[in-house]
Design a protein around this motif. Structure first.
Motif, PDB file in Angstrom:
ATOM      1  N   SER A   1     108.108  43.146 -60.133  1.00 17.57           N
ATOM      2  CA  SER A   1     106.948  43.726 -60.822  1.00 17.57           C
ATOM      3  C   SER A   1     107.106  43.650 -62.335  1.00 17.57           C
ATOM      4  N   ARG A   2     108.319  43.412 -62.790  1.00 15.88           N
ATOM      5  CA  ARG A   2     108.594  43.248 -64.220  1.00 15.88           C
ATOM      6  C   ARG A   2     108.720  41.767 -64.578  1.00 15.88           C
ATOM      7  N   GLY A   3     108.332  40.892 -63.637  1.00 16.64           N
ATOM      8  CA  GLY A   3     108.330  39.462 -63.903  1.00 16.64           C
ATOM      9  C   GLY A   3     109.630  38.743 -63.607  1.00 16.64           C
ATOM     10  N   HIS A   4     110.571  39.395 -62.946  1.00 15.57           N
ATOM     11  CA  HIS A   4     111.873  38.787 -62.663  1.00 15.57           C
ATOM     12  C   HIS A   4     111.721  37.685 -61.609  1.00 15.57           C
ATOM     13  N   ILE A   5     111.969  36.460 -62.002  1.00 16.75           N
ATOM     14  CA  ILE A   5     111.693  35.286 -61.167  1.00 16.75           C
ATOM     15  C   ILE A   5     112.593  35.226 -59.933  1.00 16.75           C
ATOM     16  N   LYS A   6     113.891  35.455 -60.105  1.00 10.77           N
ATOM     17  CA  LYS A   6     114.800  35.389 -58.949  1.00 10.77           C
ATOM     18  C   LYS A   6     114.453  36.448 -57.904  1.00 10.77           C
ATOM     19  N   SER A   7     113.941  37.578 -58.348  1.00  7.93           N
ATOM     20  CA  SER A   7     113.522  38.615 -57.404  1.00  7.93           C
ATOM     21  C   SER A   7     112.306  38.165 -56.608  1.00  7.93           C
ATOM     22  N   LYS A   8     111.414  37.435 -57.252  1.00  5.22           N
ATOM     23  CA  LYS A   8     110.247  36.911 -56.536  1.00  5.22           C
ATOM     24  C   LYS A   8     110.701  35.925 -55.462  1.00  5.22           C
ATOM     25  N   PHE A   9     111.663  35.081 -55.790  1.00  6.34           N
ATOM     26  CA  PHE A   9     112.214  34.161 -54.795  1.00  6.34           C
ATOM     27  C   PHE A   9     112.855  34.945 -53.653  1.00  6.34           C
ATOM     28  N   ALA A  10     113.654  35.958 -53.988  1.00 13.59           N
ATOM     29  CA  ALA A  10     114.330  36.756 -52.960  1.00 13.59           C
ATOM     30  C   ALA A  10     113.310  37.421 -52.037  1.00 13.59           C
ATOM     31  N   LEU A  11     112.221  37.914 -52.597  1.00 11.88           N
ATOM     32  CA  LEU A  11     111.171  38.505 -51.767  1.00 11.88           C
ATOM     33  C   LEU A  11     110.526  37.445 -50.873  1.00 11.88           C
ATOM     34  N   GLY A  12     110.364  36.246 -51.401  1.00 12.51           N
ATOM     35  CA  GLY A  12     109.846  35.156 -50.577  1.00 12.51           C
ATOM     36  C   GLY A  12     110.723  34.906 -49.365  1.00 12.51           C
ATOM     37  N   VAL A  13     112.032  34.909 -49.576  1.00 11.80           N
ATOM     38  CA  VAL A  13     112.978  34.705 -48.473  1.00 11.80           C
ATOM     39  C   VAL A  13     112.870  35.845 -47.462  1.00 11.80           C
ATOM     40  N   ILE A  14     112.771  37.067 -47.946  1.00 12.81           N
ATOM     41  CA  ILE A  14     112.670  38.232 -47.058  1.00 12.81           C
ATOM     42  C   ILE A  14     111.436  38.107 -46.170  1.00 12.81           C
ATOM     43  N   TYR A  15     110.307  37.748 -46.770  1.00 15.26           N
ATOM     44  CA  TYR A  15     109.067  37.629 -45.979  1.00 15.26           C
ATOM     45  C   TYR A  15     109.063  36.372 -45.118  1.00 15.26           C
ATOM     46  N   MET A  16     109.747  35.339 -45.549  1.00 16.84           N
ATOM     47  CA  MET A  16     109.832  34.120 -44.737  1.00 16.84           C
ATOM     48  C   MET A  16     110.642  34.373 -43.466  1.00 16.84           C
ATOM     49  N   ASP A  17     111.724  35.150 -43.625  1.00 15.77           N
ATOM     50  CA  ASP A  17     112.631  35.400 -42.493  1.00 15.77           C
ATOM     51  C   ASP A  17     112.296  36.672 -41.724  1.00 15.77           C
ATOM     52  N   GLY A  18     111.631  37.619 -42.362  1.00 16.98           N
ATOM     53  CA  GLY A  18     111.375  38.906 -41.722  1.00 16.98           C
ATOM     54  C   GLY A  18     112.649  39.722 -41.617  1.00 16.98           C
ATOM     55  N   LYS A  19     113.068  40.334 -42.715  1.00 16.21           N
ATOM     56  CA  LYS A  19     114.311  41.118 -42.736  1.00 16.21           C
ATOM     57  C   LYS A  19     114.020  42.601 -42.834  1.00 16.21           C
ATOM     58  N   GLY A  20     114.894  43.397 -42.222  1.00 15.33           N
ATOM     59  CA  GLY A  20     114.726  44.846 -42.252  1.00 15.33           C
ATOM     60  C   GLY A  20     113.462  45.231 -41.511  1.00 15.33           C
ATOM     61  N   SER A  21     112.691  46.127 -42.104  1.00 17.72           N
ATOM     62  CA  SER A  21     111.459  46.568 -41.463  1.00 17.72           C
ATOM     63  C   SER A  21     110.290  45.627 -41.755  1.00 17.72           C
ATOM     64  N   VAL A  22     110.569  44.531 -42.463  1.00 21.64           N
ATOM     65  CA  VAL A  22     109.534  43.572 -42.833  1.00 21.64           C
ATOM     66  C   VAL A  22     109.365  42.542 -41.728  1.00 21.64           C
ATOM     67  N   ASN A  23     108.142  42.403 -41.256  1.00 20.66           N
ATOM     68  CA  ASN A  23     107.847  41.341 -40.300  1.00 20.66           C
ATOM     69  C   ASN A  23     107.678  40.032 -41.055  1.00 20.66           C
ATOM     70  N   GLN A  24     107.967  38.952 -40.374  1.00 17.72           N
ATOM     71  CA  GLN A  24     107.787  37.628 -40.961  1.00 17.72           C
ATOM     72  C   GLN A  24     106.324  37.486 -41.385  1.00 17.72           C
ATOM     73  N   ASP A  25     106.116  37.033 -42.623  1.00 13.22           N
ATOM     74  CA  ASP A  25     104.764  36.904 -43.166  1.00 13.22           C
ATOM     75  C   ASP A  25     104.726  35.680 -44.076  1.00 13.22           C
ATOM     76  N   SER A  26     104.292  34.556 -43.524  1.00 10.49           N
ATOM     77  CA  SER A  26     104.288  33.285 -44.267  1.00 10.49           C
ATOM     78  C   SER A  26     103.423  33.350 -45.514  1.00 10.49           C
ATOM     79  N   ALA A  27     102.292  34.046 -45.431  1.00 11.83           N
ATOM     80  CA  ALA A  27     101.393  34.112 -46.590  1.00 11.83           C
ATOM     81  C   ALA A  27     102.048  34.852 -47.754  1.00 11.83           C
ATOM     82  N   LYS A  28     102.693  35.991 -47.482  1.00 10.55           N
ATOM     83  CA  LYS A  28     103.373  36.730 -48.556  1.00 10.55           C
ATOM     84  C   LYS A  28     104.556  35.927 -49.090  1.00 10.55           C
TER      85      LYS A  28
END
Length: 187
Positions: A112-139
């Protein structure tokens, strides 16, 4: 100034001793100066101590101390690099506690502060569906796109894969090629 409690001077001296700039490299003195500045709330010193303890630079690795210093910097300075580091500690179980949801939250704050590596990491989390996050290709695609548009090579590669395979989008060999070329041109 440093011996009189000037935090910025203490931080500068810590850096000089850490790198051995004009003096013999001395990790003990570096840590002492960084701690003095960090204890006064100096965000850069808190972050630097987090890195030192995370990587074991001149001292044994200590994930608990790293977390403490990253948390100090992240919470009082809204320091995106510290938030990103805390996300990595949680996501990788460093210090013995694996917590995907807490890691995702730290990444979200940094992103949310523009950190690029964090955006990539979130992409990986949503691509794989980690923790309570379901896999979400669009996110996942949205986060990869945000990071790729800032030149993040791994995100460019992921965008190429998404368009090549048609993962959540219509396959598009032209867009895939563009993203693969962007990533490849960076090495």
């Amino acid at each position: 100034a440093a011996s009189q409690g000037h935090a910025e001077s203490q931080y500068a001296l810590g850096g000089i001793y850490l790198e051995g700039q004009g003096v013999k490299q001395d990790h003990v003195k570096a840590l002492a100066w960084f701690v003095k500045a960090a204890n006064q709330g100096h965000v850069a010193s808190q972050y630097t101590l987090g890195i030192i303890y995370l990587n074991g630079e001149g001292c044994p690795k200590d994930y608990d101390k790293a977390q403490v210093y990253f948390f100090q910097a992240a919470s009082q300075g809204h320091h995106a690099e510290s938030q990103y580091a805390l996300g990595g500690i949680c996501m990788n179980g460093l210090g013995g506690v694996l917590d995907f949801d807490k890691g995702r939250e730290w990444y979200r704050q940094a992103a949310s502060r523009g950190h690029i590596k964090s955006k990539f990491a979130l992409g990986v989390i949503y691509m794989d569906g980690k923790g309570s996050v379901n896999q979400d290709s669009a996110k996942a695609r949205d986060f990869f796109f945000q990071a790729a548009s800032h030149g993040h090579v791994e995100s460019q590669y992921q965008m190429g894969r998404i368009y090549h395979s048609g993962q959540g989008v219509k396959p598009d060999s032209v867009k895939a090629r563009e993203y693969f070329l962007q990533a490849a041109s960076q090495g």
